[in-house]
Design a protein around this motif. Structure first.
Motif, PDB file in Angstrom:
ATOM      1  N   ASP A 177     -11.367  -3.753  50.415  1.00  0.00           N
ATOM      2  CA  ASP A 177     -10.647  -2.601  49.874  1.00  0.00           C
ATOM      3  C   ASP A 177     -11.176  -1.318  50.509  1.00  0.00           C
ATOM      4  OD1 ASP A 177      -9.331  -4.372  48.325  1.00  0.00           O
ATOM      5  OD2 ASP A 177     -10.150  -3.739  46.405  1.00  0.00           O
ATOM      6  N   LEU A 178     -10.357  -0.688  51.329  1.00  0.00           N
ATOM      7  CA  LEU A 178     -10.699   0.582  51.951  1.00  0.00           C
ATOM      8  C   LEU A 178      -9.732   1.654  51.475  1.00  0.00           C
ATOM      9  CD1 LEU A 178     -11.304  -0.502  55.664  1.00  0.00           C
ATOM     10  CD2 LEU A 178     -13.035  -0.055  53.928  1.00  0.00           C
ATOM     11  N   VAL A 179     -10.237   2.852  51.247  1.00  0.00           N
ATOM     12  CA  VAL A 179      -9.417   4.014  50.906  1.00  0.00           C
ATOM     13  C   VAL A 179      -9.658   5.063  51.978  1.00  0.00           C
ATOM     14  CG1 VAL A 179      -8.901   5.800  49.214  1.00  0.00           C
ATOM     15  CG2 VAL A 179      -9.542   3.504  48.445  1.00  0.00           C
ATOM     16  N   VAL A 180      -8.577   5.486  52.656  1.00  0.00           N
ATOM     17  CA  VAL A 180      -8.675   6.435  53.771  1.00  0.00           C
ATOM     18  C   VAL A 180      -7.873   7.679  53.410  1.00  0.00           C
ATOM     19  CG1 VAL A 180      -8.272   6.815  56.219  1.00  0.00           C
ATOM     20  CG2 VAL A 180      -8.882   4.529  55.390  1.00  0.00           C
ATOM     21  N   GLY A 181      -8.486   8.844  53.526  1.00  0.00           N
ATOM     22  CA  GLY A 181      -7.803  10.102  53.254  1.00  0.00           C
ATOM     23  C   GLY A 181      -7.453  10.834  54.539  1.00  0.00           C
ATOM     24  N   SER A 216      -1.182   5.503  48.890  1.00  0.00           N
ATOM     25  CA  SER A 216      -1.393   5.236  47.468  1.00  0.00           C
ATOM     26  C   SER A 216      -1.349   6.483  46.593  1.00  0.00           C
ATOM     27  CB  SER A 216      -2.743   4.541  47.264  1.00  0.00           C
ATOM     28  OG  SER A 216      -3.806   5.381  47.687  1.00  0.00           O
ATOM     29  N   ASN A 224      -4.052   9.904  50.384  1.00  0.00           N
ATOM     30  CA  ASN A 224      -4.907   8.716  50.391  1.00  0.00           C
ATOM     31  C   ASN A 224      -4.100   7.459  50.701  1.00  0.00           C
ATOM     32  OD1 ASN A 224      -7.146  10.284  49.660  1.00  0.00           O
ATOM     33  ND2 ASN A 224      -6.663  10.081  47.485  1.00  0.00           N
ATOM     34  N   TRP A 225      -4.633   6.657  51.614  1.00  0.00           N
ATOM     35  CA  TRP A 225      -4.047   5.380  51.994  1.00  0.00           C
ATOM     36  C   TRP A 225      -4.989   4.244  51.611  1.00  0.00           C
ATOM     37  CZ3 TRP A 225       0.475   4.591  55.175  1.00  0.00           C
ATOM     38  CH2 TRP A 225       1.138   5.775  55.504  1.00  0.00           C
ATOM     39  N   ILE A 226      -4.420   3.126  51.183  1.00  0.00           N
ATOM     40  CA  ILE A 226      -5.228   1.921  50.928  1.00  0.00           C
ATOM     41  C   ILE A 226      -5.041   0.962  52.090  1.00  0.00           C
ATOM     42  CG2 ILE A 226      -5.215   2.102  48.415  1.00  0.00           C
ATOM     43  CD1 ILE A 226      -2.974  -0.018  48.405  1.00  0.00           C
ATOM     44  N   ARG A 228      -6.059  -2.987  52.813  1.00  0.00           N
ATOM     45  CA  ARG A 228      -6.590  -4.158  52.108  1.00  0.00           C
ATOM     46  C   ARG A 228      -6.327  -5.444  52.894  1.00  0.00           C
ATOM     47  NH1 ARG A 228      -4.723  -2.700  45.849  1.00  0.00           N
ATOM     48  NH2 ARG A 228      -6.180  -0.942  45.593  1.00  0.00           N
ATOM     49  N   THR A 244     -14.206   0.470  59.009  1.00  0.00           N
ATOM     50  CA  THR A 244     -14.321   1.887  58.653  1.00  0.00           C
ATOM     51  C   THR A 244     -14.666   2.724  59.885  1.00  0.00           C
ATOM     52  OG1 THR A 244     -15.054   1.305  56.411  1.00  0.00           O
ATOM     53  CG2 THR A 244     -15.529   3.532  57.174  1.00  0.00           C
TER      54      THR A 244
END
Length: 281
Positions: A177-181, A216, A224-226, A228, A244
Motif C-alpha cells: 500500500d503506497l500513497v503518493v501525493g 483517492s 493523493n494517489w493510491i 496497490r 517508492t
C-alpha cells in the motif's frame, strides 16, 4: 518369656516385605520399559500423521508422564502403601501449587492453545502481545521472537494470546500500500501513466490480483494517489522501498511535483485601527 513367635513373625513380615519390594521394583522396571515402547509407537504414529513437530513433542511428553504415573502408583501399591491417601495428598499439594502459580498455569494453558490451534509457527513474522518480530521458538510457557535489528524478545504465552495477533506470514502474497501525493497543477493522465509504468516494470509485481492505481483524495496540499500492487510475502519490503524510490525518480524525470504541506495566509489591513493605534502612542 517365649519370644520365638515374635521372631518368626518379624522374619515372616520381613520376607513378605522383601518379596513385595522386589515385585514393586519389577513392576516399575517392566512398566517403564512398556511405557517407553508405547511412547515410541505413539510418537511414530503422530509423525506419520504429519503433525507439527512441536505438537508431537508436547503430546508425547504428556503421554509419557501420565503412563509413568500409573506405573509408579502400581509399584507403590504393591509395597502396601494406600494409593488412595497418596492421591489425595498429591491432589491437595497440586491445588496449593496451582494457586501459587496461577500466572504460570495461565501461560501453560495459553501455550497449549498455541500448540493446538497454531496461530503462528516458527519463522512467521507476527505482531502480538505488544511486540513484533520473527518467531524463533515456541515453548510451553513462552514464545521467543527476533526483531529486525536482531534483538531477542521472550513473551509469556498468556500475553501473546490475550489480544489480537497479526500474522504477516500466514499467506503467500501481500498487498503493498503506497500513497503518493502530487501537485494540483500536474496532469492526471501523466501521473497515472507514470505510476502504471513503474508498477509494470517491476517483475516482482503479480499479475493476479491486478494492481490497483487510483486517485483517492484531494487533500489540503496535494492530490493523493493510491498504488496497490500484489507481491510475494517475501518481497514485500524490498518492493515497498524500491518502488517508492523509483516513483520519485520518474516524477523528477517527468516534471511531476510532490508538494509539501502548505497553507495560504491572508493578512487584512484596517487603516482606521492603524490610525487609532498611532494616536494612542
Amino acid at each position: 518369656m517365649d519370644t520365638q513367635w515374635i521372631t518368626d513373625f518379624v522374619q515372616m513380615q520381613g520376607a513378605s516385605f522383601v518379596i513385595n519390594l522386589v515385585a514393586a521394583l519389577a513392576i516399575f522396571v517392566i512398566g517403564r520399559w512398556v511405557v517407553k515402547l508405547l511412547h515410541g509407537f505413539a510418537i511414530k504414529a503422530m509423525q506419520r500423521g504429519r503433525l507439527d513437530p512441536l505438537l508431537v513433542k508436547f503430546l508425547g511428553n504428556i503421554l509419557f508422564a501420565l503412563m509413568m504415573v500409573f506405573v509408579v502408583l502400581a509399584a507403590i501399591s504393591q509395597i502396601g502403601i494406600q494409593t488412595t491417601s497418596l492421591i489425595a495428598v498429591l491432589g491437595a499439594a497440586g491445588l496449593a501449587v496451582g494457586l501459587a502459580l496461577q500466572g504460570s498455569l495461565a501461560n501453560f494453558a495459553a501455550g497449549v492453545l498455541v500448540i493446538i490451534f497454531r496461530p503462528y509457527k516458527i519463522g512467521d513474522y507476527v505482531e502480538g502481545g505488544g511486540v513484533s518480530g520473527t518467531i524463533d521458538d515456541v515453548q510451553i510457557f513462552t514464545t521467543e521472537l527476533r526483531t529486525p535489528d536482531n534483538r531477542k524478545i521472550i513473551v509469556p504465552n498468556g500475553q501473546m494470546m490475550s489480544g489480537a495477533i497479526t500474522n504477516y506470514s500466514s499467506h503467500d502474497t501481500r498487498r503493498v500500500d503506497l500513497v503518493v501525493g502530487v501537485g494540483y497543477d500536474d496532469d492526471i493522465d501523466t501521473v497515472r501513466r507514470v505510476l502504471e509504468s513503474v508498477v509494470a516494470d517491476d517483475p516482482r509485481v503479480l499479475a493476479d490480483p491486478a494492481p490497483n492505481i487510483r486517485m483517492s483524495a484531494m487533500g489540503d496540499s496535494s492530490v493523493n494517489w493510491i498504488v496497490r500492487p500484489w507481491v510475494q510475502a517475501a518481497d514485500y519490503w524490498d518492493v515497498f522501498w524500491e518502488m517508492t524510490e523509483e516513483i520519485k525518480r520518474r516524477f523528477d524525470a517527468e516534471g511531476i511535483s510532490i508538494p509539501f504541506p502548505q497553507r495560504d495566509v491572508h493578512v487584512y489591513h484596517h487603516p482606521e485601527k492603524a490610525d487609532e493605534a498611532s494616536l494612542e502612542r
